[in-house]
Motif scaffolding. Sequence first.
Motif, PDB file in Angstrom:
ATOM      1  N   ASP A 292       0.953  -1.258   0.089  1.00 48.06           N
ATOM      2  CA  ASP A 292       0.162  -0.183   0.032  1.00 48.06           C
ATOM      3  C   ASP A 292       0.915   1.356  -0.023  1.00 48.06           C
ATOM      4  O   ASP A 292       1.483   1.639   0.791  1.00 48.06           O
ATOM      5  CB  ASP A 292      -0.867  -0.031   1.485  1.00 48.06           C
ATOM      6  N   GLU A 293       1.117   1.995  -1.087  1.00 50.36           N
ATOM      7  CA  GLU A 293       1.849   3.236  -1.206  1.00 50.36           C
ATOM      8  C   GLU A 293       1.476   4.074  -0.292  1.00 50.36           C
ATOM      9  O   GLU A 293       2.357   4.956   0.207  1.00 50.36           O
ATOM     10  CB  GLU A 293       1.709   3.385  -2.851  1.00 50.36           C
ATOM     11  N   ASP A 294       0.122   4.451  -0.072  1.00 51.11           N
ATOM     12  CA  ASP A 294      -0.356   5.532   0.730  1.00 51.11           C
ATOM     13  C   ASP A 294       0.183   5.178   2.015  1.00 51.11           C
ATOM     14  O   ASP A 294       0.457   6.223   2.781  1.00 51.11           O
ATOM     15  CB  ASP A 294      -1.659   5.798   0.741  1.00 51.11           C
ATOM     16  N   ALA A 295       0.274   3.936   2.716  1.00 53.11           N
ATOM     17  CA  ALA A 295       0.608   3.702   3.966  1.00 53.11           C
ATOM     18  C   ALA A 295       2.101   3.951   4.107  1.00 53.11           C
ATOM     19  O   ALA A 295       2.688   4.171   5.180  1.00 53.11           O
ATOM     20  CB  ALA A 295       0.070   2.100   4.276  1.00 53.11           C
ATOM     21  N   ASN A 296       2.605   3.548   3.016  1.00 55.22           N
ATOM     22  CA  ASN A 296       4.136   3.736   2.997  1.00 55.22           C
ATOM     23  C   ASN A 296       4.414   5.101   3.316  1.00 55.22           C
ATOM     24  O   ASN A 296       5.568   5.398   4.294  1.00 55.22           O
ATOM     25  CB  ASN A 296       4.837   3.190   1.710  1.00 55.22           C
ATOM     26  N   ILE A 297       3.697   6.024   2.724  1.00 56.10           N
ATOM     27  CA  ILE A 297       4.258   7.512   2.739  1.00 56.10           C
ATOM     28  C   ILE A 297       3.797   7.926   4.445  1.00 56.10           C
ATOM     29  O   ILE A 297       4.428   8.646   4.907  1.00 56.10           O
ATOM     30  CB  ILE A 297       3.633   8.460   1.676  1.00 56.10           C
ATOM     31  N   GLU A 298       2.437   7.431   4.520  1.00 60.72           N
ATOM     32  CA  GLU A 298       1.947   8.078   5.911  1.00 60.72           C
ATOM     33  C   GLU A 298       2.748   7.651   7.162  1.00 60.72           C
ATOM     34  O   GLU A 298       2.875   8.379   7.911  1.00 60.72           O
ATOM     35  CB  GLU A 298       0.462   7.711   5.816  1.00 60.72           C
ATOM     36  N   CYS A 299       3.435   6.541   6.928  1.00 60.12           N
ATOM     37  CA  CYS A 299       4.076   5.927   8.053  1.00 60.12           C
ATOM     38  C   CYS A 299       5.426   5.981   8.012  1.00 60.12           C
ATOM     39  O   CYS A 299       6.318   5.598   9.016  1.00 60.12           O
ATOM     40  CB  CYS A 299       3.826   4.491   8.183  1.00 60.12           C
ATOM     41  N   GLY A 300       5.954   6.706   6.890  1.00 59.77           N
ATOM     42  CA  GLY A 300       7.332   6.753   6.859  1.00 59.77           C
ATOM     43  C   GLY A 300       8.102   5.465   6.560  1.00 59.77           C
ATOM     44  O   GLY A 300       9.278   5.785   6.589  1.00 59.77           O
ATOM     45  N   ILE A 301       7.645   4.578   5.960  1.00 62.54           N
ATOM     46  CA  ILE A 301       8.134   3.420   5.510  1.00 62.54           C
ATOM     47  C   ILE A 301       8.988   3.623   4.478  1.00 62.54           C
ATOM     48  O   ILE A 301      10.117   3.088   4.249  1.00 62.54           O
ATOM     49  CB  ILE A 301       7.137   2.283   5.409  1.00 62.54           C
ATOM     50  N   ASN A 302       8.649   4.460   3.573  1.00 67.81           N
ATOM     51  CA  ASN A 302       9.192   4.662   2.542  1.00 67.81           C
ATOM     52  C   ASN A 302      10.765   5.460   2.578  1.00 67.81           C
ATOM     53  O   ASN A 302      11.570   5.509   1.589  1.00 67.81           O
ATOM     54  CB  ASN A 302       8.499   5.560   1.380  1.00 67.81           C
ATOM     55  N   LYS A 303      10.910   5.772   3.626  1.00 72.74           N
ATOM     56  CA  LYS A 303      12.313   6.655   3.950  1.00 72.74           C
ATOM     57  C   LYS A 303      13.068   5.522   5.161  1.00 72.74           C
ATOM     58  O   LYS A 303      14.147   6.205   5.532  1.00 72.74           O
ATOM     59  CB  LYS A 303      11.783   7.799   4.747  1.00 72.74           C
ATOM     60  N   LEU A 304      12.697   4.203   5.459  1.00 70.91           N
ATOM     61  CA  LEU A 304      13.359   3.581   6.329  1.00 70.91           C
ATOM     62  C   LEU A 304      14.835   2.972   5.738  1.00 70.91           C
ATOM     63  O   LEU A 304      14.927   3.050   4.523  1.00 70.91           O
ATOM     64  CB  LEU A 304      12.534   2.422   6.230  1.00 70.91           C
ATOM     65  N   LYS A 305      15.564   2.889   6.732  1.00 70.24           N
ATOM     66  CA  LYS A 305      16.943   2.563   6.226  1.00 70.24           C
ATOM     67  C   LYS A 305      17.375   1.395   6.991  1.00 70.24           C
ATOM     68  O   LYS A 305      16.831   1.024   8.127  1.00 70.24           O
ATOM     69  CB  LYS A 305      18.055   3.779   6.785  1.00 70.24           C
TER      70      LYS A 305
END
Length: 287
Positions: free
Chosen positions: A204-217
């Motif tokens: 779910d791309e929206d959830a990735n952005i909302e929860c900051g998952i797309n920025k995880l390291k």
Amino acid sequence: MLKTNKSKLVMQSVQGEISHPKAPSPYRLKHDGTSHILPATGGITYNIKIGDPAIGWAGDHVEPGVSMKIEDANGNAGLMLLACIGNEAKVVSGDAKGSKGFVTGAHGGIDHTIMYFGQEDLENMAIGDKILVKSFGQGFELLDFPEVKLMNIDPNLFESINVKVGEDGVLEVPVVTEIPAYLMGSGIGASTAGEGDYDIMTADEDANIECGINKLKFGDMVLLRDCDNSYGRGYLSGSVSIGIIIHSDCIKMGHGPGVTTIMTCKTPKIRGIKDVNANITNYMGVK
């Protein structure tokens, strides 16, 4: 300073070999139904390390640095269980003999122990090289917080994280983001969180952005909301767990960046304090 039983813990050797990547099938099925041929688990990953983005690679379940296991199932279970994040790892055979790094996580399913080493050391390593870990950490306790369970973390690393007690008596832990329980996928229902990991789902791309998952390291510390890891992995309202990102995003349905648990409590005795620098590179002195 939190009171612990650090002085009572056992330090014990565990050892494995750098594992070869395996490919039971050339294709990996993505959650949209397309199939892909991609690098995945195992081996020596030269260009991905802790501190690098865990999202966006042309890969699947990629493990940063060095991946290790042994073929004996019982022995590998001991390696997975006892090797804790932050433990010293030392190469004991091959051209890189004597090189030192540290454990960065344990990946369930493929059952790999993952380690960080410097770039020069990686260049001198080979598949099959043996690595010894000074396992230290399982059985670690906070003496004034018996309801909080610690696991999978070297006590020296834990002390570097600077966990504090808030005015209300709640433990305050630095984290880069919070993940809701409904996004936790593969690994749910495991019998223990004392080894391996479980995945944050990323379809779910929206959830990735909302929860900051797309920025995880790799190496990021995250809070898992309403996630109880006390005696396995599952949902419990009000429970809180803290984990560390140990492998990359995945294309398979129900999968994503892997989290190895280091703290858990059935009640809200743990609070996350947002900190973009909450990554083990900053606590282990990696530059």
